[in-house]
Design a protein around this motif. Structure first.
Motif, short mmCIF file in Angstrom:
data_model
loop_
_atom_site.label_atom_id
_atom_site.label_comp_id
_atom_site.label_asym_id
_atom_site.label_seq_id
_atom_site.Cartn_x
_atom_site.Cartn_y
_atom_site.Cartn_z
N VAL A 42 83.74 98.98 89.78
CA VAL A 42 82.75 98.34 90.65
C VAL A 42 81.37 98.92 90.34
O VAL A 42 81.19 100.14 90.27
CB VAL A 42 83.09 98.57 92.13
CG1 VAL A 42 82.06 97.89 93.03
CG2 VAL A 42 84.49 98.05 92.45
N THR A 43 80.41 98.04 90.15
CA THR A 43 79.05 98.47 89.84
C THR A 43 78.38 99.06 91.09
O THR A 43 78.46 98.50 92.17
CB THR A 43 78.21 97.29 89.33
OG1 THR A 43 78.83 96.74 88.17
CG2 THR A 43 76.80 97.74 88.98
N HIS A 44 77.72 100.18 90.91
CA HIS A 44 77.02 100.82 92.02
C HIS A 44 75.90 99.92 92.54
O HIS A 44 75.18 99.31 91.75
CB HIS A 44 76.41 102.16 91.57
CG HIS A 44 77.43 103.16 91.15
ND1 HIS A 44 77.22 104.06 90.14
CD2 HIS A 44 78.68 103.39 91.59
CE1 HIS A 44 78.29 104.82 89.99
NE2 HIS A 44 79.19 104.44 90.86
N PRO A 145 79.32 101.29 101.67
CA PRO A 145 80.57 101.12 102.42
C PRO A 145 81.00 99.66 102.52
O PRO A 145 82.21 99.36 102.48
CB PRO A 145 80.23 101.70 103.80
CG PRO A 145 79.13 102.67 103.55
CD PRO A 145 78.33 102.07 102.42
N GLU A 146 80.05 98.74 102.66
CA GLU A 146 80.39 97.32 102.78
C GLU A 146 81.04 96.80 101.49
O GLU A 146 82.07 96.09 101.54
CB GLU A 146 79.14 96.51 103.11
CG GLU A 146 78.47 96.86 104.43
CD GLU A 146 77.60 98.10 104.35
OE1 GLU A 146 77.18 98.60 105.41
OE2 GLU A 146 77.35 98.57 103.21
N LEU A 147 80.44 97.14 100.35
CA LEU A 147 80.98 96.68 99.07
C LEU A 147 82.33 97.33 98.79
O LEU A 147 83.25 96.68 98.26
CB LEU A 147 80.00 96.97 97.95
CG LEU A 147 80.38 96.46 96.56
CD1 LEU A 147 80.51 94.94 96.57
CD2 LEU A 147 79.35 96.89 95.52
N GLN A 150 85.05 95.61 100.83
CA GLN A 150 85.35 94.29 100.29
C GLN A 150 86.31 94.38 99.11
O GLN A 150 87.30 93.64 99.04
CB GLN A 150 84.04 93.62 99.85
CG GLN A 150 84.24 92.27 99.17
CD GLN A 150 82.93 91.70 98.64
OE1 GLN A 150 81.85 92.10 99.08
NE2 GLN A 150 83.02 90.79 97.70
N HIS A 151 86.05 95.29 98.19
CA HIS A 151 86.92 95.43 97.02
C HIS A 151 88.26 96.07 97.39
O HIS A 151 89.30 95.71 96.82
CB HIS A 151 86.21 96.26 95.95
CG HIS A 151 85.13 95.52 95.23
ND1 HIS A 151 85.38 94.64 94.20
CD2 HIS A 151 83.78 95.50 95.40
CE1 HIS A 151 84.25 94.12 93.75
NE2 HIS A 151 83.26 94.64 94.47
N ILE A 222 87.60 102.01 91.82
CA ILE A 222 88.28 102.01 93.11
C ILE A 222 89.76 101.73 92.88
O ILE A 222 90.10 100.78 92.18
CB ILE A 222 87.68 100.97 94.06
CG1 ILE A 222 86.20 101.30 94.35
CG2 ILE A 222 88.45 100.91 95.37
CD1 ILE A 222 85.52 100.30 95.27
N THR A 223 90.61 102.55 93.45
CA THR A 223 92.05 102.44 93.23
C THR A 223 92.79 102.35 94.56
O THR A 223 92.44 103.06 95.52
CB THR A 223 92.58 103.65 92.45
OG1 THR A 223 91.87 103.75 91.21
CG2 THR A 223 94.06 103.52 92.17
#
Length: 235
Positions: A42-44, A145-147, A150-151, A222-223
């Motif tokens: 995931v891109t920062h 935190p929102e992104l 979502q992922h 993210i895992t």
């Protein structure tokens, strides 16, 4: 005689208690532990910059006043930038001793200004302007935190589906007619590699202007893990 007359009743009660059969747990067979893991880069989307001012003076009062004036001017300028969150960082002062380490010859103080934004261009521009009076501490990037949520929600669904596929495959491999889920645990994790811009005593306005367009946010993985146990139903 009274003491001995009670003994038979006590023994009878104890025998009655031992005669009650224990409730045996239902035996479980053909249980298999499984693990499924899914991940995504995931891109920062958040940029963090720490700037600081540092000075030395033989008078601690004058030193504190100098640091405060420099910092206040930077805060006033930073608050004018839209979409940039401003906060104060660490501030500390400490004595500077002579060569023998016995006598205080001056005081040194350092104060930080922290900036955060999802608008990389705006924060890069502001950082370049503030480097005229402040020094660069570091620049890092993170996932909001929102992104992240979502992922993680999407990965959670994938992890459960992957676990179900492995459970079905395991059941078929063992000659079963299906399986029963005994337990399932879901966990998420994410490693964020800090991306340092530079840590230097002073960066000039020209250097900052040249470096601003080259900002790369980078990514973090993210895992989501699905750990559980199934019971294979045999025909």
């Amino acid at each position: 005689m009274l003491a001995f007359s009670r003994l038979p009743s006590v023994l009878a009660l104890c025998l009655a208690c031992t005669a009650v059969p224990a409730i045996a747990e239902e035996p479980r067979y053909n249980q298999v532990s499984l693990r499924s893991e899914v991940s995504q880069e995931v891109t920062h989307d958040r940029m963090h910059v720490t700037l600081y001012t540092e000075a030395q003076n033989t008078n601690p009062t004058r030193l504190a006043s100098e640091i405060t004036q420099t910092l206040n001017a930077a805060v006033t300028q930073a608050r004018q930038a839209k979409g940039v969150t401003t906060s104060m960082g660490n501030r500390r002062s400490y004595p500077v001793y002579d060569d023998k380490g016995q006598k205080i010859r001056a005081w040194r103080e350092r104060a930080e200004l922290r900036l955060e934004s999802d608008d990389f261009a705006a924060l890069s521009q502001l950082t370049g302007e503030l480097l005229n009076t402040l020094s660069m501490g570091n620049m890092t990037f993170s996932i909001s935190p929102e992104l992240r949520k979502q992922h993680e929600d999407n990965l959670l669904k994938e992890a459960v589906m992957s676990f179900g596929e492995r459970a079905k495959l395991t059941s078929e491999a063992l000659g079963g007619k299906g399986y029963k889920l005994v337990n399932l645990n879901l966990n998420s994790s994410g490693f964020q590699q800090p991306m340092l811009y530079r840590s230097a005593a002073k960066v000039t306005m020209m250097e900052a202007a040249d470096a601003a367009p080259q900002v790369e946010a980078g990514t973090s993985r993210i895992t989501v893990n699905a750990d559980g146990m199934i019971e294979v139903l045999m025909p």
